[in-house]
Write an enzyme that holds these catalytic residues in place. Structure first.
Site, PDB file in Angstrom:
ATOM      1  CB  CYS A  67      -1.043   0.149   1.194  1.00  0.00           C
ATOM      2  SG  CYS A  67      -0.397   0.289   2.849  1.00  0.00           S
ATOM      3  CG  HIS A 110      -4.941   1.804   4.429  1.00  0.00           C
ATOM      4  ND1 HIS A 110      -4.436   1.118   3.394  1.00  0.00           N
ATOM      5  CD2 HIS A 110      -5.994   2.338   3.939  1.00  0.00           C
ATOM      6  CE1 HIS A 110      -4.958   1.210   2.281  1.00  0.00           C
ATOM      7  NE2 HIS A 110      -6.160   2.067   2.567  1.00  0.00           N
TER       8      HIS A 110
END
Length: 341
Positions: free
Chosen positions: A92, A166
């Site tokens: 990510c 994230h």
């Protein structure tokens, strides 16, 4: 496929991200860490996008206001905006970087990412994510920043829960600000850039779009209600030395013109003092710009040193040092000193 698709976790750090981008073949880009939500973006030069790191929780997607914005029809979204679904968790960070780089035509991507962009632009978001997860070149660059594990603790259960973090990206695109989150179904339009600013200079628009993005980031942080303080914010910008050097070239030309004008005047004429004053102002600005270039060079050099240390495996050296201390009878004393310090 092995767990995490053979993509490692990498550190959220401007030096890591700057070198990672460079190693993918992209030129003229650097990453700046933002220490405050009140950062003056005008000091950063050209800002292409913002990367936000936060703690991810399973119920965030369904409960967030972003999910409601996410119900935009395909007709409402720009056809040329590149969004990739996140297929591999550990990818990510690189995916957030690419979400900014691939959506700005001013950036010199280099041959590798140019080919990658051409290949995925006609694919669905899911297939784009699959192509990224299987890109050997991009994965190799990403994994080159793997943190060296000094000690493997086999007593820790594989089921033991760990906090997950994230990365998401914010970009200006077609007079709107978009949030690109690979865990969502598609791009999220945060807000339009007000018309009064879309007609202004590039600098004014840049400041306005960043304000829209920061306001959304503040909402995300507020949703944690003081239960979490671990956040990280970085901006992908044009290499600031480019702007400094461009201005220095302009100053050099201006100095030549002023010097010629000064030489053409007779001693004691009224304009002489004014021209000399302007020359001194330009020389002072030129020196300050050179200092800024030197500072950026030193910063990038320090990034290179820190990244080399991150990549180096110090375990063999530590093992040999411990063995040497044990043989000389100094290991126990060394351990005691280390515990005291």
């Amino acid at each position: 496929m092995e767990e995490h698709g053979n993509w490692c976790l990498i550190e959220s750090d401007p030096g890591v991200f700057t070198e990672l981008i460079s190693n993918m073949g992209v030129q003229g880009i650097q990453v700046e860490e933002l220490w405050s939500l009140d950062t003056d973006f005008s000091e950063l030069g050209t800002v292409y996008g913002i990367i936000f790191l936060f703690k991810w929780e399973a119920n965030q997607s369904s409960n967030s206001s972003d999910s409601q914005r996410n119900n935009l029809s395909n007709n409402d979204l720009p056809e040329d905006l590149i969004f990739m679904k996140q297929i591999v968790n550990n990818a990510c960070a690189t995916q957030a970087i690419l979400s900014i780089l691939l959506n700005n035509n001013e950036i010199n991507l280099g041959p590798e990412l140019d080919n990658f962009k051409d290949f995925i632009k006609s694919l669905t978001p899911e297939l784009r994510g699959m192509v990224l997860s299987n890109s050997e070149t991009i994965r190799s660059v990403h994994n080159s920043f793997a943190r060296q594990a000094l000690i493997i603790n086999e007593s820790v259960s594989s089921n033991e829960s760990e906090d997950l973090f994230h990365f998401v990206s914010y970009i200006p695109f077609n007079n709107s600000v978009y949030k690109l989150d690979g865990l969502q179904h598609g791009p999220i339009r945060i807000n339009d850039i007000p018309e009064s600013h879309t007609k202004n200079s590039g600098k004014a628009r840049e400041l306005e779009w960043s304000e829209v993005a920061i306001e959304n980031i503040k909402q995300v942080i507020n949703n944690f209600k003081d239960k979490e303080i671990r956040f990280n914010l970085m901006a992908i910008t044009k290499d600031r030395r480019i702007g400094y050097n461009t201005r220095i070239d302009q100053i050099k030309n201006d100095l030549k013109l002023l010097q010629k004008k000064l030489e053409s005047l007779k001693l004691g004429e009224d304009d002489t003092e004014s021209i000399e004053k302007n020359i001194n102002i330009l020389i002072s600005e030129k020196n300050e710009l050179q200092n800024q270039i030197n500072y950026q060079n030193e910063k990038l050099h320090s990034y290179s040193i820190e990244n080399a240390r991150r990549k180096h495996n110090f375990v063999p050296m530590i093992k040999m040092l411990a063995e040497a201390l044990a043989k000389s009878g100094n290991l126990e004393n060394a351990i005691k000193k280390a515990r005291k310090s």
